[in-house]
Scaffold this motif. Structure first.
Motif, PDB file in Angstrom:
ATOM      1  N   PRO A 183       0.811  -0.713  -0.230  1.00 51.22           N
ATOM      2  CA  PRO A 183       0.177   0.287   0.137  1.00 51.22           C
ATOM      3  C   PRO A 183       0.953   1.417  -0.218  1.00 51.22           C
ATOM      4  N   PRO A 184       0.727   2.633  -0.661  1.00 55.32           N
ATOM      5  CA  PRO A 184       1.429   3.076  -0.299  1.00 55.32           C
ATOM      6  C   PRO A 184       0.919   4.188   0.439  1.00 55.32           C
ATOM      7  N   GLU A 185       1.831   4.862   0.721  1.00 54.85           N
ATOM      8  CA  GLU A 185       2.754   5.722   1.683  1.00 54.85           C
ATOM      9  C   GLU A 185       1.823   7.057   1.599  1.00 54.85           C
ATOM     10  N   PRO A 186       1.270   8.183   2.627  1.00 51.95           N
ATOM     11  CA  PRO A 186       0.850   9.159   2.516  1.00 51.95           C
ATOM     12  C   PRO A 186       2.398   9.868   2.663  1.00 51.95           C
ATOM     13  N   ALA A 187       1.820  11.499   1.431  1.00 50.81           N
ATOM     14  CA  ALA A 187       3.106  11.919   0.726  1.00 50.81           C
ATOM     15  C   ALA A 187       3.228  13.902   1.706  1.00 50.81           C
ATOM     16  N   LEU A 188       3.797  13.691   2.770  1.00 47.39           N
ATOM     17  CA  LEU A 188       3.833  15.192   3.138  1.00 47.39           C
ATOM     18  C   LEU A 188       4.478  16.284   2.520  1.00 47.39           C
ATOM     19  N   ALA A 189       4.135  17.270   2.855  1.00 46.67           N
ATOM     20  CA  ALA A 189       5.655  18.289   2.347  1.00 46.67           C
ATOM     21  C   ALA A 189       5.197  19.125   3.647  1.00 46.67           C
ATOM     22  N   SER A 190       6.862  20.073   3.166  1.00 39.39           N
ATOM     23  CA  SER A 190       7.263  20.321   4.899  1.00 39.39           C
ATOM     24  C   SER A 190       6.403  21.519   5.134  1.00 39.39           C
ATOM     25  N   SER A 212      -5.883  19.632  -1.040  1.00 39.54           N
ATOM     26  CA  SER A 212      -5.797  18.719  -2.505  1.00 39.54           C
ATOM     27  C   SER A 212      -5.826  18.862  -3.566  1.00 39.54           C
ATOM     28  N   MET A 213      -7.114  18.959  -4.054  1.00 41.66           N
ATOM     29  CA  MET A 213      -7.862  18.870  -5.472  1.00 41.66           C
ATOM     30  C   MET A 213      -7.550  20.552  -6.267  1.00 41.66           C
ATOM     31  N   GLU A 226       3.201  20.555  -5.346  1.00 36.05           N
ATOM     32  CA  GLU A 226       3.615  19.284  -6.014  1.00 36.05           C
ATOM     33  C   GLU A 226       4.705  18.004  -5.953  1.00 36.05           C
ATOM     34  N   GLY A 227       5.095  16.815  -6.970  1.00 33.94           N
ATOM     35  CA  GLY A 227       4.720  15.836  -6.078  1.00 33.94           C
ATOM     36  C   GLY A 227       3.665  15.303  -5.383  1.00 33.94           C
ATOM     37  N   GLY A 228       2.404  15.774  -5.642  1.00 37.27           N
ATOM     38  CA  GLY A 228       1.432  14.815  -4.706  1.00 37.27           C
ATOM     39  C   GLY A 228       1.995  15.407  -3.365  1.00 37.27           C
ATOM     40  N   ARG A 229       3.097  16.006  -2.667  1.00 38.31           N
ATOM     41  CA  ARG A 229       2.429  15.830  -1.193  1.00 38.31           C
ATOM     42  C   ARG A 229       1.642  17.108  -1.160  1.00 38.31           C
ATOM     43  N   LEU A 230       1.493  16.734   0.335  1.00 37.37           N
ATOM     44  CA  LEU A 230       0.289  16.865   0.936  1.00 37.37           C
ATOM     45  C   LEU A 230       0.627  17.661   2.407  1.00 37.37           C
ATOM     46  N   THR A 231      -0.293  18.926   2.707  1.00 40.18           N
ATOM     47  CA  THR A 231       0.114  19.008   3.917  1.00 40.18           C
ATOM     48  C   THR A 231      -1.179  19.200   4.713  1.00 40.18           C
ATOM     49  N   ARG A 232      -1.076  18.778   6.295  1.00 37.40           N
ATOM     50  CA  ARG A 232      -2.336  18.819   7.552  1.00 37.40           C
ATOM     51  C   ARG A 232      -2.412  20.230   8.004  1.00 37.40           C
ATOM     52  N   ARG A 233      -1.568  21.396   7.132  1.00 40.30           N
ATOM     53  CA  ARG A 233      -2.196  22.543   8.065  1.00 40.30           C
ATOM     54  C   ARG A 233      -3.216  23.366   6.867  1.00 40.30           C
ATOM     55  N   ARG A 234      -3.629  24.179   7.393  1.00 33.79           N
ATOM     56  CA  ARG A 234      -5.107  24.331   6.587  1.00 33.79           C
ATOM     57  C   ARG A 234      -3.909  26.255   6.444  1.00 33.79           C
ATOM     58  N   PRO A 235      -4.703  25.888   5.018  1.00 30.51           N
ATOM     59  CA  PRO A 235      -4.470  27.636   4.271  1.00 30.51           C
ATOM     60  C   PRO A 235      -4.030  27.839   4.925  1.00 30.51           C
ATOM     61  N   PHE A 236      -3.632  29.689   5.026  1.00 30.51           N
ATOM     62  CA  PHE A 236      -2.983  31.052   5.086  1.00 30.51           C
ATOM     63  C   PHE A 236      -3.492  31.222   4.078  1.00 30.51           C
TER      64      PHE A 236
END
Length: 380
Positions: free
Chosen positions: A48-55, A119-120, A129-139
């Motif tokens: 199974p793939p691992e979730p990708a996280l952005a910095s 992310s959508m 970028e590269g499917g890397r997502l973040t759990r931080r809310r946008p500001f």
């Protein structure tokens, strides 16, 4: 695929993004067709793939850095707990931007479903970028010279604007009256509906825009209204002209209005506040958990915060005790509250009650909500 509860096959490079759904549906990320065939035949199972996280970009600024401004800090906490819109008014250097920058540190991280929503939008806008997502809310903090297309979306090739890029997060508008009036009035629909429709000759596009508006402004153009030594020669007329750039209907959609006075030298000499962002964030998280559980019991699990409750649902989740209802009725007559203002006061009071751990909305909570409810910032 998620809505239909179907398994999903995607290219290997997209696995980091699709993996956020792995807890809900089966996700297969295949680096090649041959590997996919072997997987389906049972010859070599793909992991199974691992979730990708952005910095994550480091820690958020801390609320303990702001000295004084206790009323504004309270307004920030209420806004964060219930996803309420907030306007701060005060002279230059009083700390409005500092307070706004610390709001994201009080908000809970995005859950997996929200991560995908955000992310959508970022993907459509070409910002993923590269499917890397973040759990931080946008500001998002656009400049006051931003065009209509930049703020609400559009352009020759229709793209999401700043209000959609701030979906599930914060849209900070500094120097609010300096924005073009037609641009500000375009915020009225998404503030109510949580989405924006961009119309073009060839097609129509509807983007999510469930953002939290945090705005800041000076009391007048020069910023020093009420300070005789500093205010300009046009005071107080300059304040009326300045505030006149913001329409009444837009003011009516702002839940909390707070004055942020100039910081005195005595405030600057005070020790750092004992309460930091982590402690306030814990109260915010607890209040939001209460709201999520309440909406789930009411059969509306898609709703997360009090700001989203309307009509009969709001009446159901925010019962007022008799003294609270009497105070609100008197205030509605005295302050000439519109139906929209009435409902926004109740939503804010419901959030204050959640922070207090009260199931019923009581008179002190209505009083606090009314204290932050003004049609325009007080001048002079």
């Amino acid at each position: 695929a998620s809505e239909r509860r179907l398994a999903m096959i995607c290219p290997g490079d997209s696995g980091g993004e699709a993996a956020w759904l792995a807890s809900e549906i089966e996700v297969v990320a295949a680096p090649s067709l041959a590997s996919l065939i072997n997987h389906l035949r049972g010859l070599h199972r793909l992991p199974p793939p691992e979730p990708a996280l952005a910095s994550e970009g480091g820690a958020y600024p801390d609320l303990k850095d702001v000295k004084g401004q206790e009323t504004a800090k309270r307004a920030i906490e209420i806004a964060a707990a219930g996803h309420h819109h907030l306007l701060m008014s005060g002279p230059p250097g009083s700390g409005k931007s500092m307070l706004a920058a610390r709001l994201p540190g009080l908000l809970p991280p995005l859950d997996p479903a929200e991560v995908l929503e955000v992310s959508m939008i970022a993907s459509i806008a070409g910002r993923l970028e590269g499917g890397r997502l973040t759990r931080r809310r946008p500001f998002r903090s656009p400049h006051h010279g931003s065009s209509m297309a930049a703020l609400v979306g559009g352009g020759s090739n229709a793209r999401p604007g700043e209000i959609s890029l701030a979906h599930k997060g914060v849209l900070f508008l500094d120097e609010l009256p300096e924005f073009q009036r037609n641009v500000l009035d375009a915020l009225r629909q998404p503030l109510e509906t949580g989405q924006i429709t961009v119309s073009r000759a060839a097609a129509h596009a509807t983007y999510p825009a469930r953002f939290q508006l945090i705005a800041a402004m000076n009391p007048c153009r020069c910023g020093h209204l009420g300070t005789r030594e500093l205010q300009c020669a046009k005071a107080p007329r300059c304040a009326d002209d300045y505030l006149g750039r913001i329409s009444g209907p837009l003011f009516d959609r702002i839940d909390l209005v707070v004055e942020v006075p100039a910081v005195s030298p005595a405030d600057l000499l005070l020790p750092a506040p004992a309460e930091d962002s982590a402690r306030v964030a814990a109260r915010v998280a607890a209040a939001r958990e209460i709201q999520s559980e309440r909406f789930a019991k009411a059969g509306r699990p898609e709703l997360r915060t009090n700001a989203e409750a309307e009509g009969e649902l709001l009446d159901e989740i925010a019962p007022l005790d008799p003294p609270a209802r009497q105070l609100l009725e008197r205030a509605a007559k005295h302050l000439h509250l519109t139906a929209r203002s009435w409902h926004r006061v109740v939503r804010v009071a419901r959030t204050v009650a959640d922070l207090d751990g009260s199931e019923v909305v009581r008179k002190p909570q209505i009083a606090e909500a009314l204290a932050f409810r003004r049609h325009a910032p007080r001048r002079g």
